[in-house]
Design a protein around this motif. Structure first.
Motif, PDB file in Angstrom:
ATOM      1  N   THR A  82       0.724  -1.381  -0.165  1.00 29.32           N
ATOM      2  CA  THR A  82      -0.049   0.155   0.010  1.00 29.32           C
ATOM      3  C   THR A  82       0.965   1.253   0.037  1.00 29.32           C
ATOM      4  N   GLU A  84       2.369   4.710   0.841  1.00 26.99           N
ATOM      5  CA  GLU A  84       2.356   5.377   2.322  1.00 26.99           C
ATOM      6  C   GLU A  84       1.032   6.252   2.663  1.00 26.99           C
ATOM      7  N   SER A  87      -1.877   4.174   3.374  1.00 20.53           N
ATOM      8  CA  SER A  87      -1.740   3.339   4.734  1.00 20.53           C
ATOM      9  C   SER A  87      -1.763   4.495   5.899  1.00 20.53           C
ATOM     10  N   LYS A  90      -5.616   5.094   6.315  1.00 18.31           N
ATOM     11  CA  LYS A  90      -6.350   3.948   6.808  1.00 18.31           C
ATOM     12  C   LYS A  90      -5.984   3.985   8.366  1.00 18.31           C
ATOM     13  N   ASP A 100      -2.169  -7.414  12.180  1.00 20.19           N
ATOM     14  CA  ASP A 100      -2.091  -7.322  10.534  1.00 20.19           C
ATOM     15  C   ASP A 100      -1.799  -8.591  10.213  1.00 20.19           C
ATOM     16  N   CYS A 103       0.878  -9.335   6.526  1.00 19.05           N
ATOM     17  CA  CYS A 103       1.477  -8.312   6.468  1.00 19.05           C
ATOM     18  C   CYS A 103       2.361  -7.925   5.574  1.00 19.05           C
ATOM     19  N   ASP A 108       1.443  -1.236   5.601  1.00 16.69           N
ATOM     20  CA  ASP A 108       0.397  -1.073   6.337  1.00 16.69           C
ATOM     21  C   ASP A 108       0.760  -1.230   7.986  1.00 16.69           C
ATOM     22  N   HIS A 162      -6.498  -5.771  10.461  1.00 17.60           N
ATOM     23  CA  HIS A 162      -6.456  -5.379   9.314  1.00 17.60           C
ATOM     24  C   HIS A 162      -5.741  -6.489   8.408  1.00 17.60           C
ATOM     25  N   ASP A 164      -4.578  -8.066   4.355  1.00 19.96           N
ATOM     26  CA  ASP A 164      -4.253  -7.783   3.013  1.00 19.96           C
ATOM     27  C   ASP A 164      -4.242  -9.057   2.183  1.00 19.96           C
ATOM     28  N   LYS A 201      -8.143  -5.165   2.739  1.00 21.96           N
ATOM     29  CA  LYS A 201      -7.957  -4.420   1.839  1.00 21.96           C
ATOM     30  C   LYS A 201      -8.257  -5.132   0.491  1.00 21.96           C
ATOM     31  N   THR A 230     -11.396  -0.293   0.462  1.00 22.98           N
ATOM     32  CA  THR A 230     -11.258  -0.933   1.900  1.00 22.98           C
ATOM     33  C   THR A 230     -12.624  -1.310   2.430  1.00 22.98           C
TER      34      THR A 230
END
Length: 390
Positions: A82, A84, A87, A90, A100, A103, A108, A162, A164, A201, A230
């Motif tokens: 993602t 910066e 990120s 969010k 996360d 990750c 993120d 979170h 991804d 994400k 998101t």
């Protein structure tokens, strides 16, 4: 745990211990052949190849990270990372303790650690190590812990989440359907029911509509490019079903929230100006909501371009001044540009298929100005609007 070869991790750990190799690469001004010859006097072939690859990736990473020159990633993790500013946007919703999942190299994770105590979970040993080092680069390692495990092995569901999911699970091209992500739709839906709140994400091109009832879907663009969808759930979901957020090059963040049926704008003929909407507004379905808020009209029931008589300022629309309206046929367009003072021309279209480069080659552009040719439907008629960017 990951089935990666320990040799790869060992190579990066040696690079971490011998960071001077990157300074040698930065300062070298000769050919790559001579650079490699110089490096191989003191470092193994594996270290040299890895260092040169990472140095190139760090250059590319500047488009996403302010400290890319010190960061650690491979090609895939950089591509999926993602940016910066996204990120950071969010992460501002998070607090307390956060997992996360998936990750990766920690993009993120780093932003989350500015607001919460974060546990990163990553199956790849190499990426797990990258995330640890990258959290050091950003000075947030004190708020970060990392687990090199499968997310299915994590039983704790305290705090927020979170995640991804991997959109290239088979090391091939990107997949679009959420069902083909890793983890897939069923697991993501289960996680929503298990954590108090969080964010998933997704690709903005994914089939997210209707997949996560009771959640908020936020489409986020950065510098005019839609980067992410998101899914906010639990106590982090907003009161509206959809949100469009535009982050400018300067870091300004603008959001609009609602439902596609909250507003209806009338159809009109082109006024003095035409507006190209931010892709986050289009993808979120909030085009009419944003248009009504800005006082704009639509040109066609299907076309996303909007219009106004007077100037309208909005972070969700790029404005062009209309100079001429032409039929959408090559003869009329060529005739106009033979006498127009344009040396540069941007050609834009959304709903009408146009061979842009083929059309450009047919035009005489011998002037000095910069123009924009927008080909669009105006109340079901295909037209060509000659414009100037405001």
């Amino acid at each position: 745990m990951s089935s990666e070869s320990p040799t790869e991790l060992d190579c990066f750990q040696k690079l971490y211990q011998h960071s001077e190799i990157f300074e040698i690469i930065r300062e070298h001004s000769g050919s790559e052949f001579h650079l490699q010859k110089q490096l191989r006097k003191n470092y193994s072939d594996e270290m040299v190849r890895a260092a040169l690859t990472l140095s190139e990736l760090r250059k590319r990473g500047r488009a996403k990270f302010t400290r890319a020159d010190q960061m650690w990633f491979d090609r895939k993790s950089l591509e999926q990372a993602t940016p910066e500013p996204v990120s950071q946007h969010k992460a501002s919703r998070f607090s307390g303790t956060v997992y996360d999942f998936c990750c990766g190299m920690g993009g993120d994770l780093i932003a989350l650690a500015e607001h919460a105590t974060v546990t990163g979970v990553e199956i790849s040993q190499v990426l797990c190590q990258f995330a640890a080092w990258n959290s050091e680069v950003y000075g947030v390692s004190g708020s970060v812990s990392l687990l090199n495990q499968r997310l299915e092995d994590i039983q704790d569901r305290q705090g927020r989440l979170h995640i991804d999911p991997d959109r290239r699970p088979d090391s091939g091209g990107k997949v679009i359907r959420i069902e083909d992500y890793l983890p897939g739709l069923e697991t993501l839906q289960e996680l929503i029911s298990q954590f108090q709140g969080g964010a998933i994400k997704l690709s903005p091109a994914s089939n997210f509509a209707g997949k996560f009832p009771g959640s908020e879907t936020e489409l986020i663009s950065l510098s005019g490019e839609c980067k992410e969808a998101t899914i906010w759930f639990g106590d982090l979901a907003g009161e509206h079903e959809f949100r469009a957020t535009a982050i400018s090059k300067t870091g300004q963040v603008d959001s609009i929230a609602g439902h596609p049926m909250d507003a209806y704008v009338e159809l009109t003929d082109p006024g003095s100006y035409i507006y190209d909407p931010d892709p986050a507004v289009v993808r979120s379905g909030l085009l009419d909501v944003a248009a009504a808020q800005a006082g704009l009209s639509r040109l066609d029931p299907e076309e996303e371009y909007l219009t106004s008589v007077e100037v309208v300022e909005s972070p969700f629309f790029r404005r062009f001044r209309i100079l001429e309206e032409l039929p959408n046929n090559d003869r009329e367009i060529r005739k106009y540009f033979r006498s127009a003072n344009f040396g540069q021309l941007e050609i834009k279209c959304r709903r009408i298929p146009v061979g842009i480069e083929s059309l450009r080659r047919k035009l005489s552009l011998k002037g000095e100005g910069a123009g924009v040719l927008i080909i669009a439907r105006l109340q079901s008629r295909s037209r060509a609007l000659v414009c100037e960017r405001e």
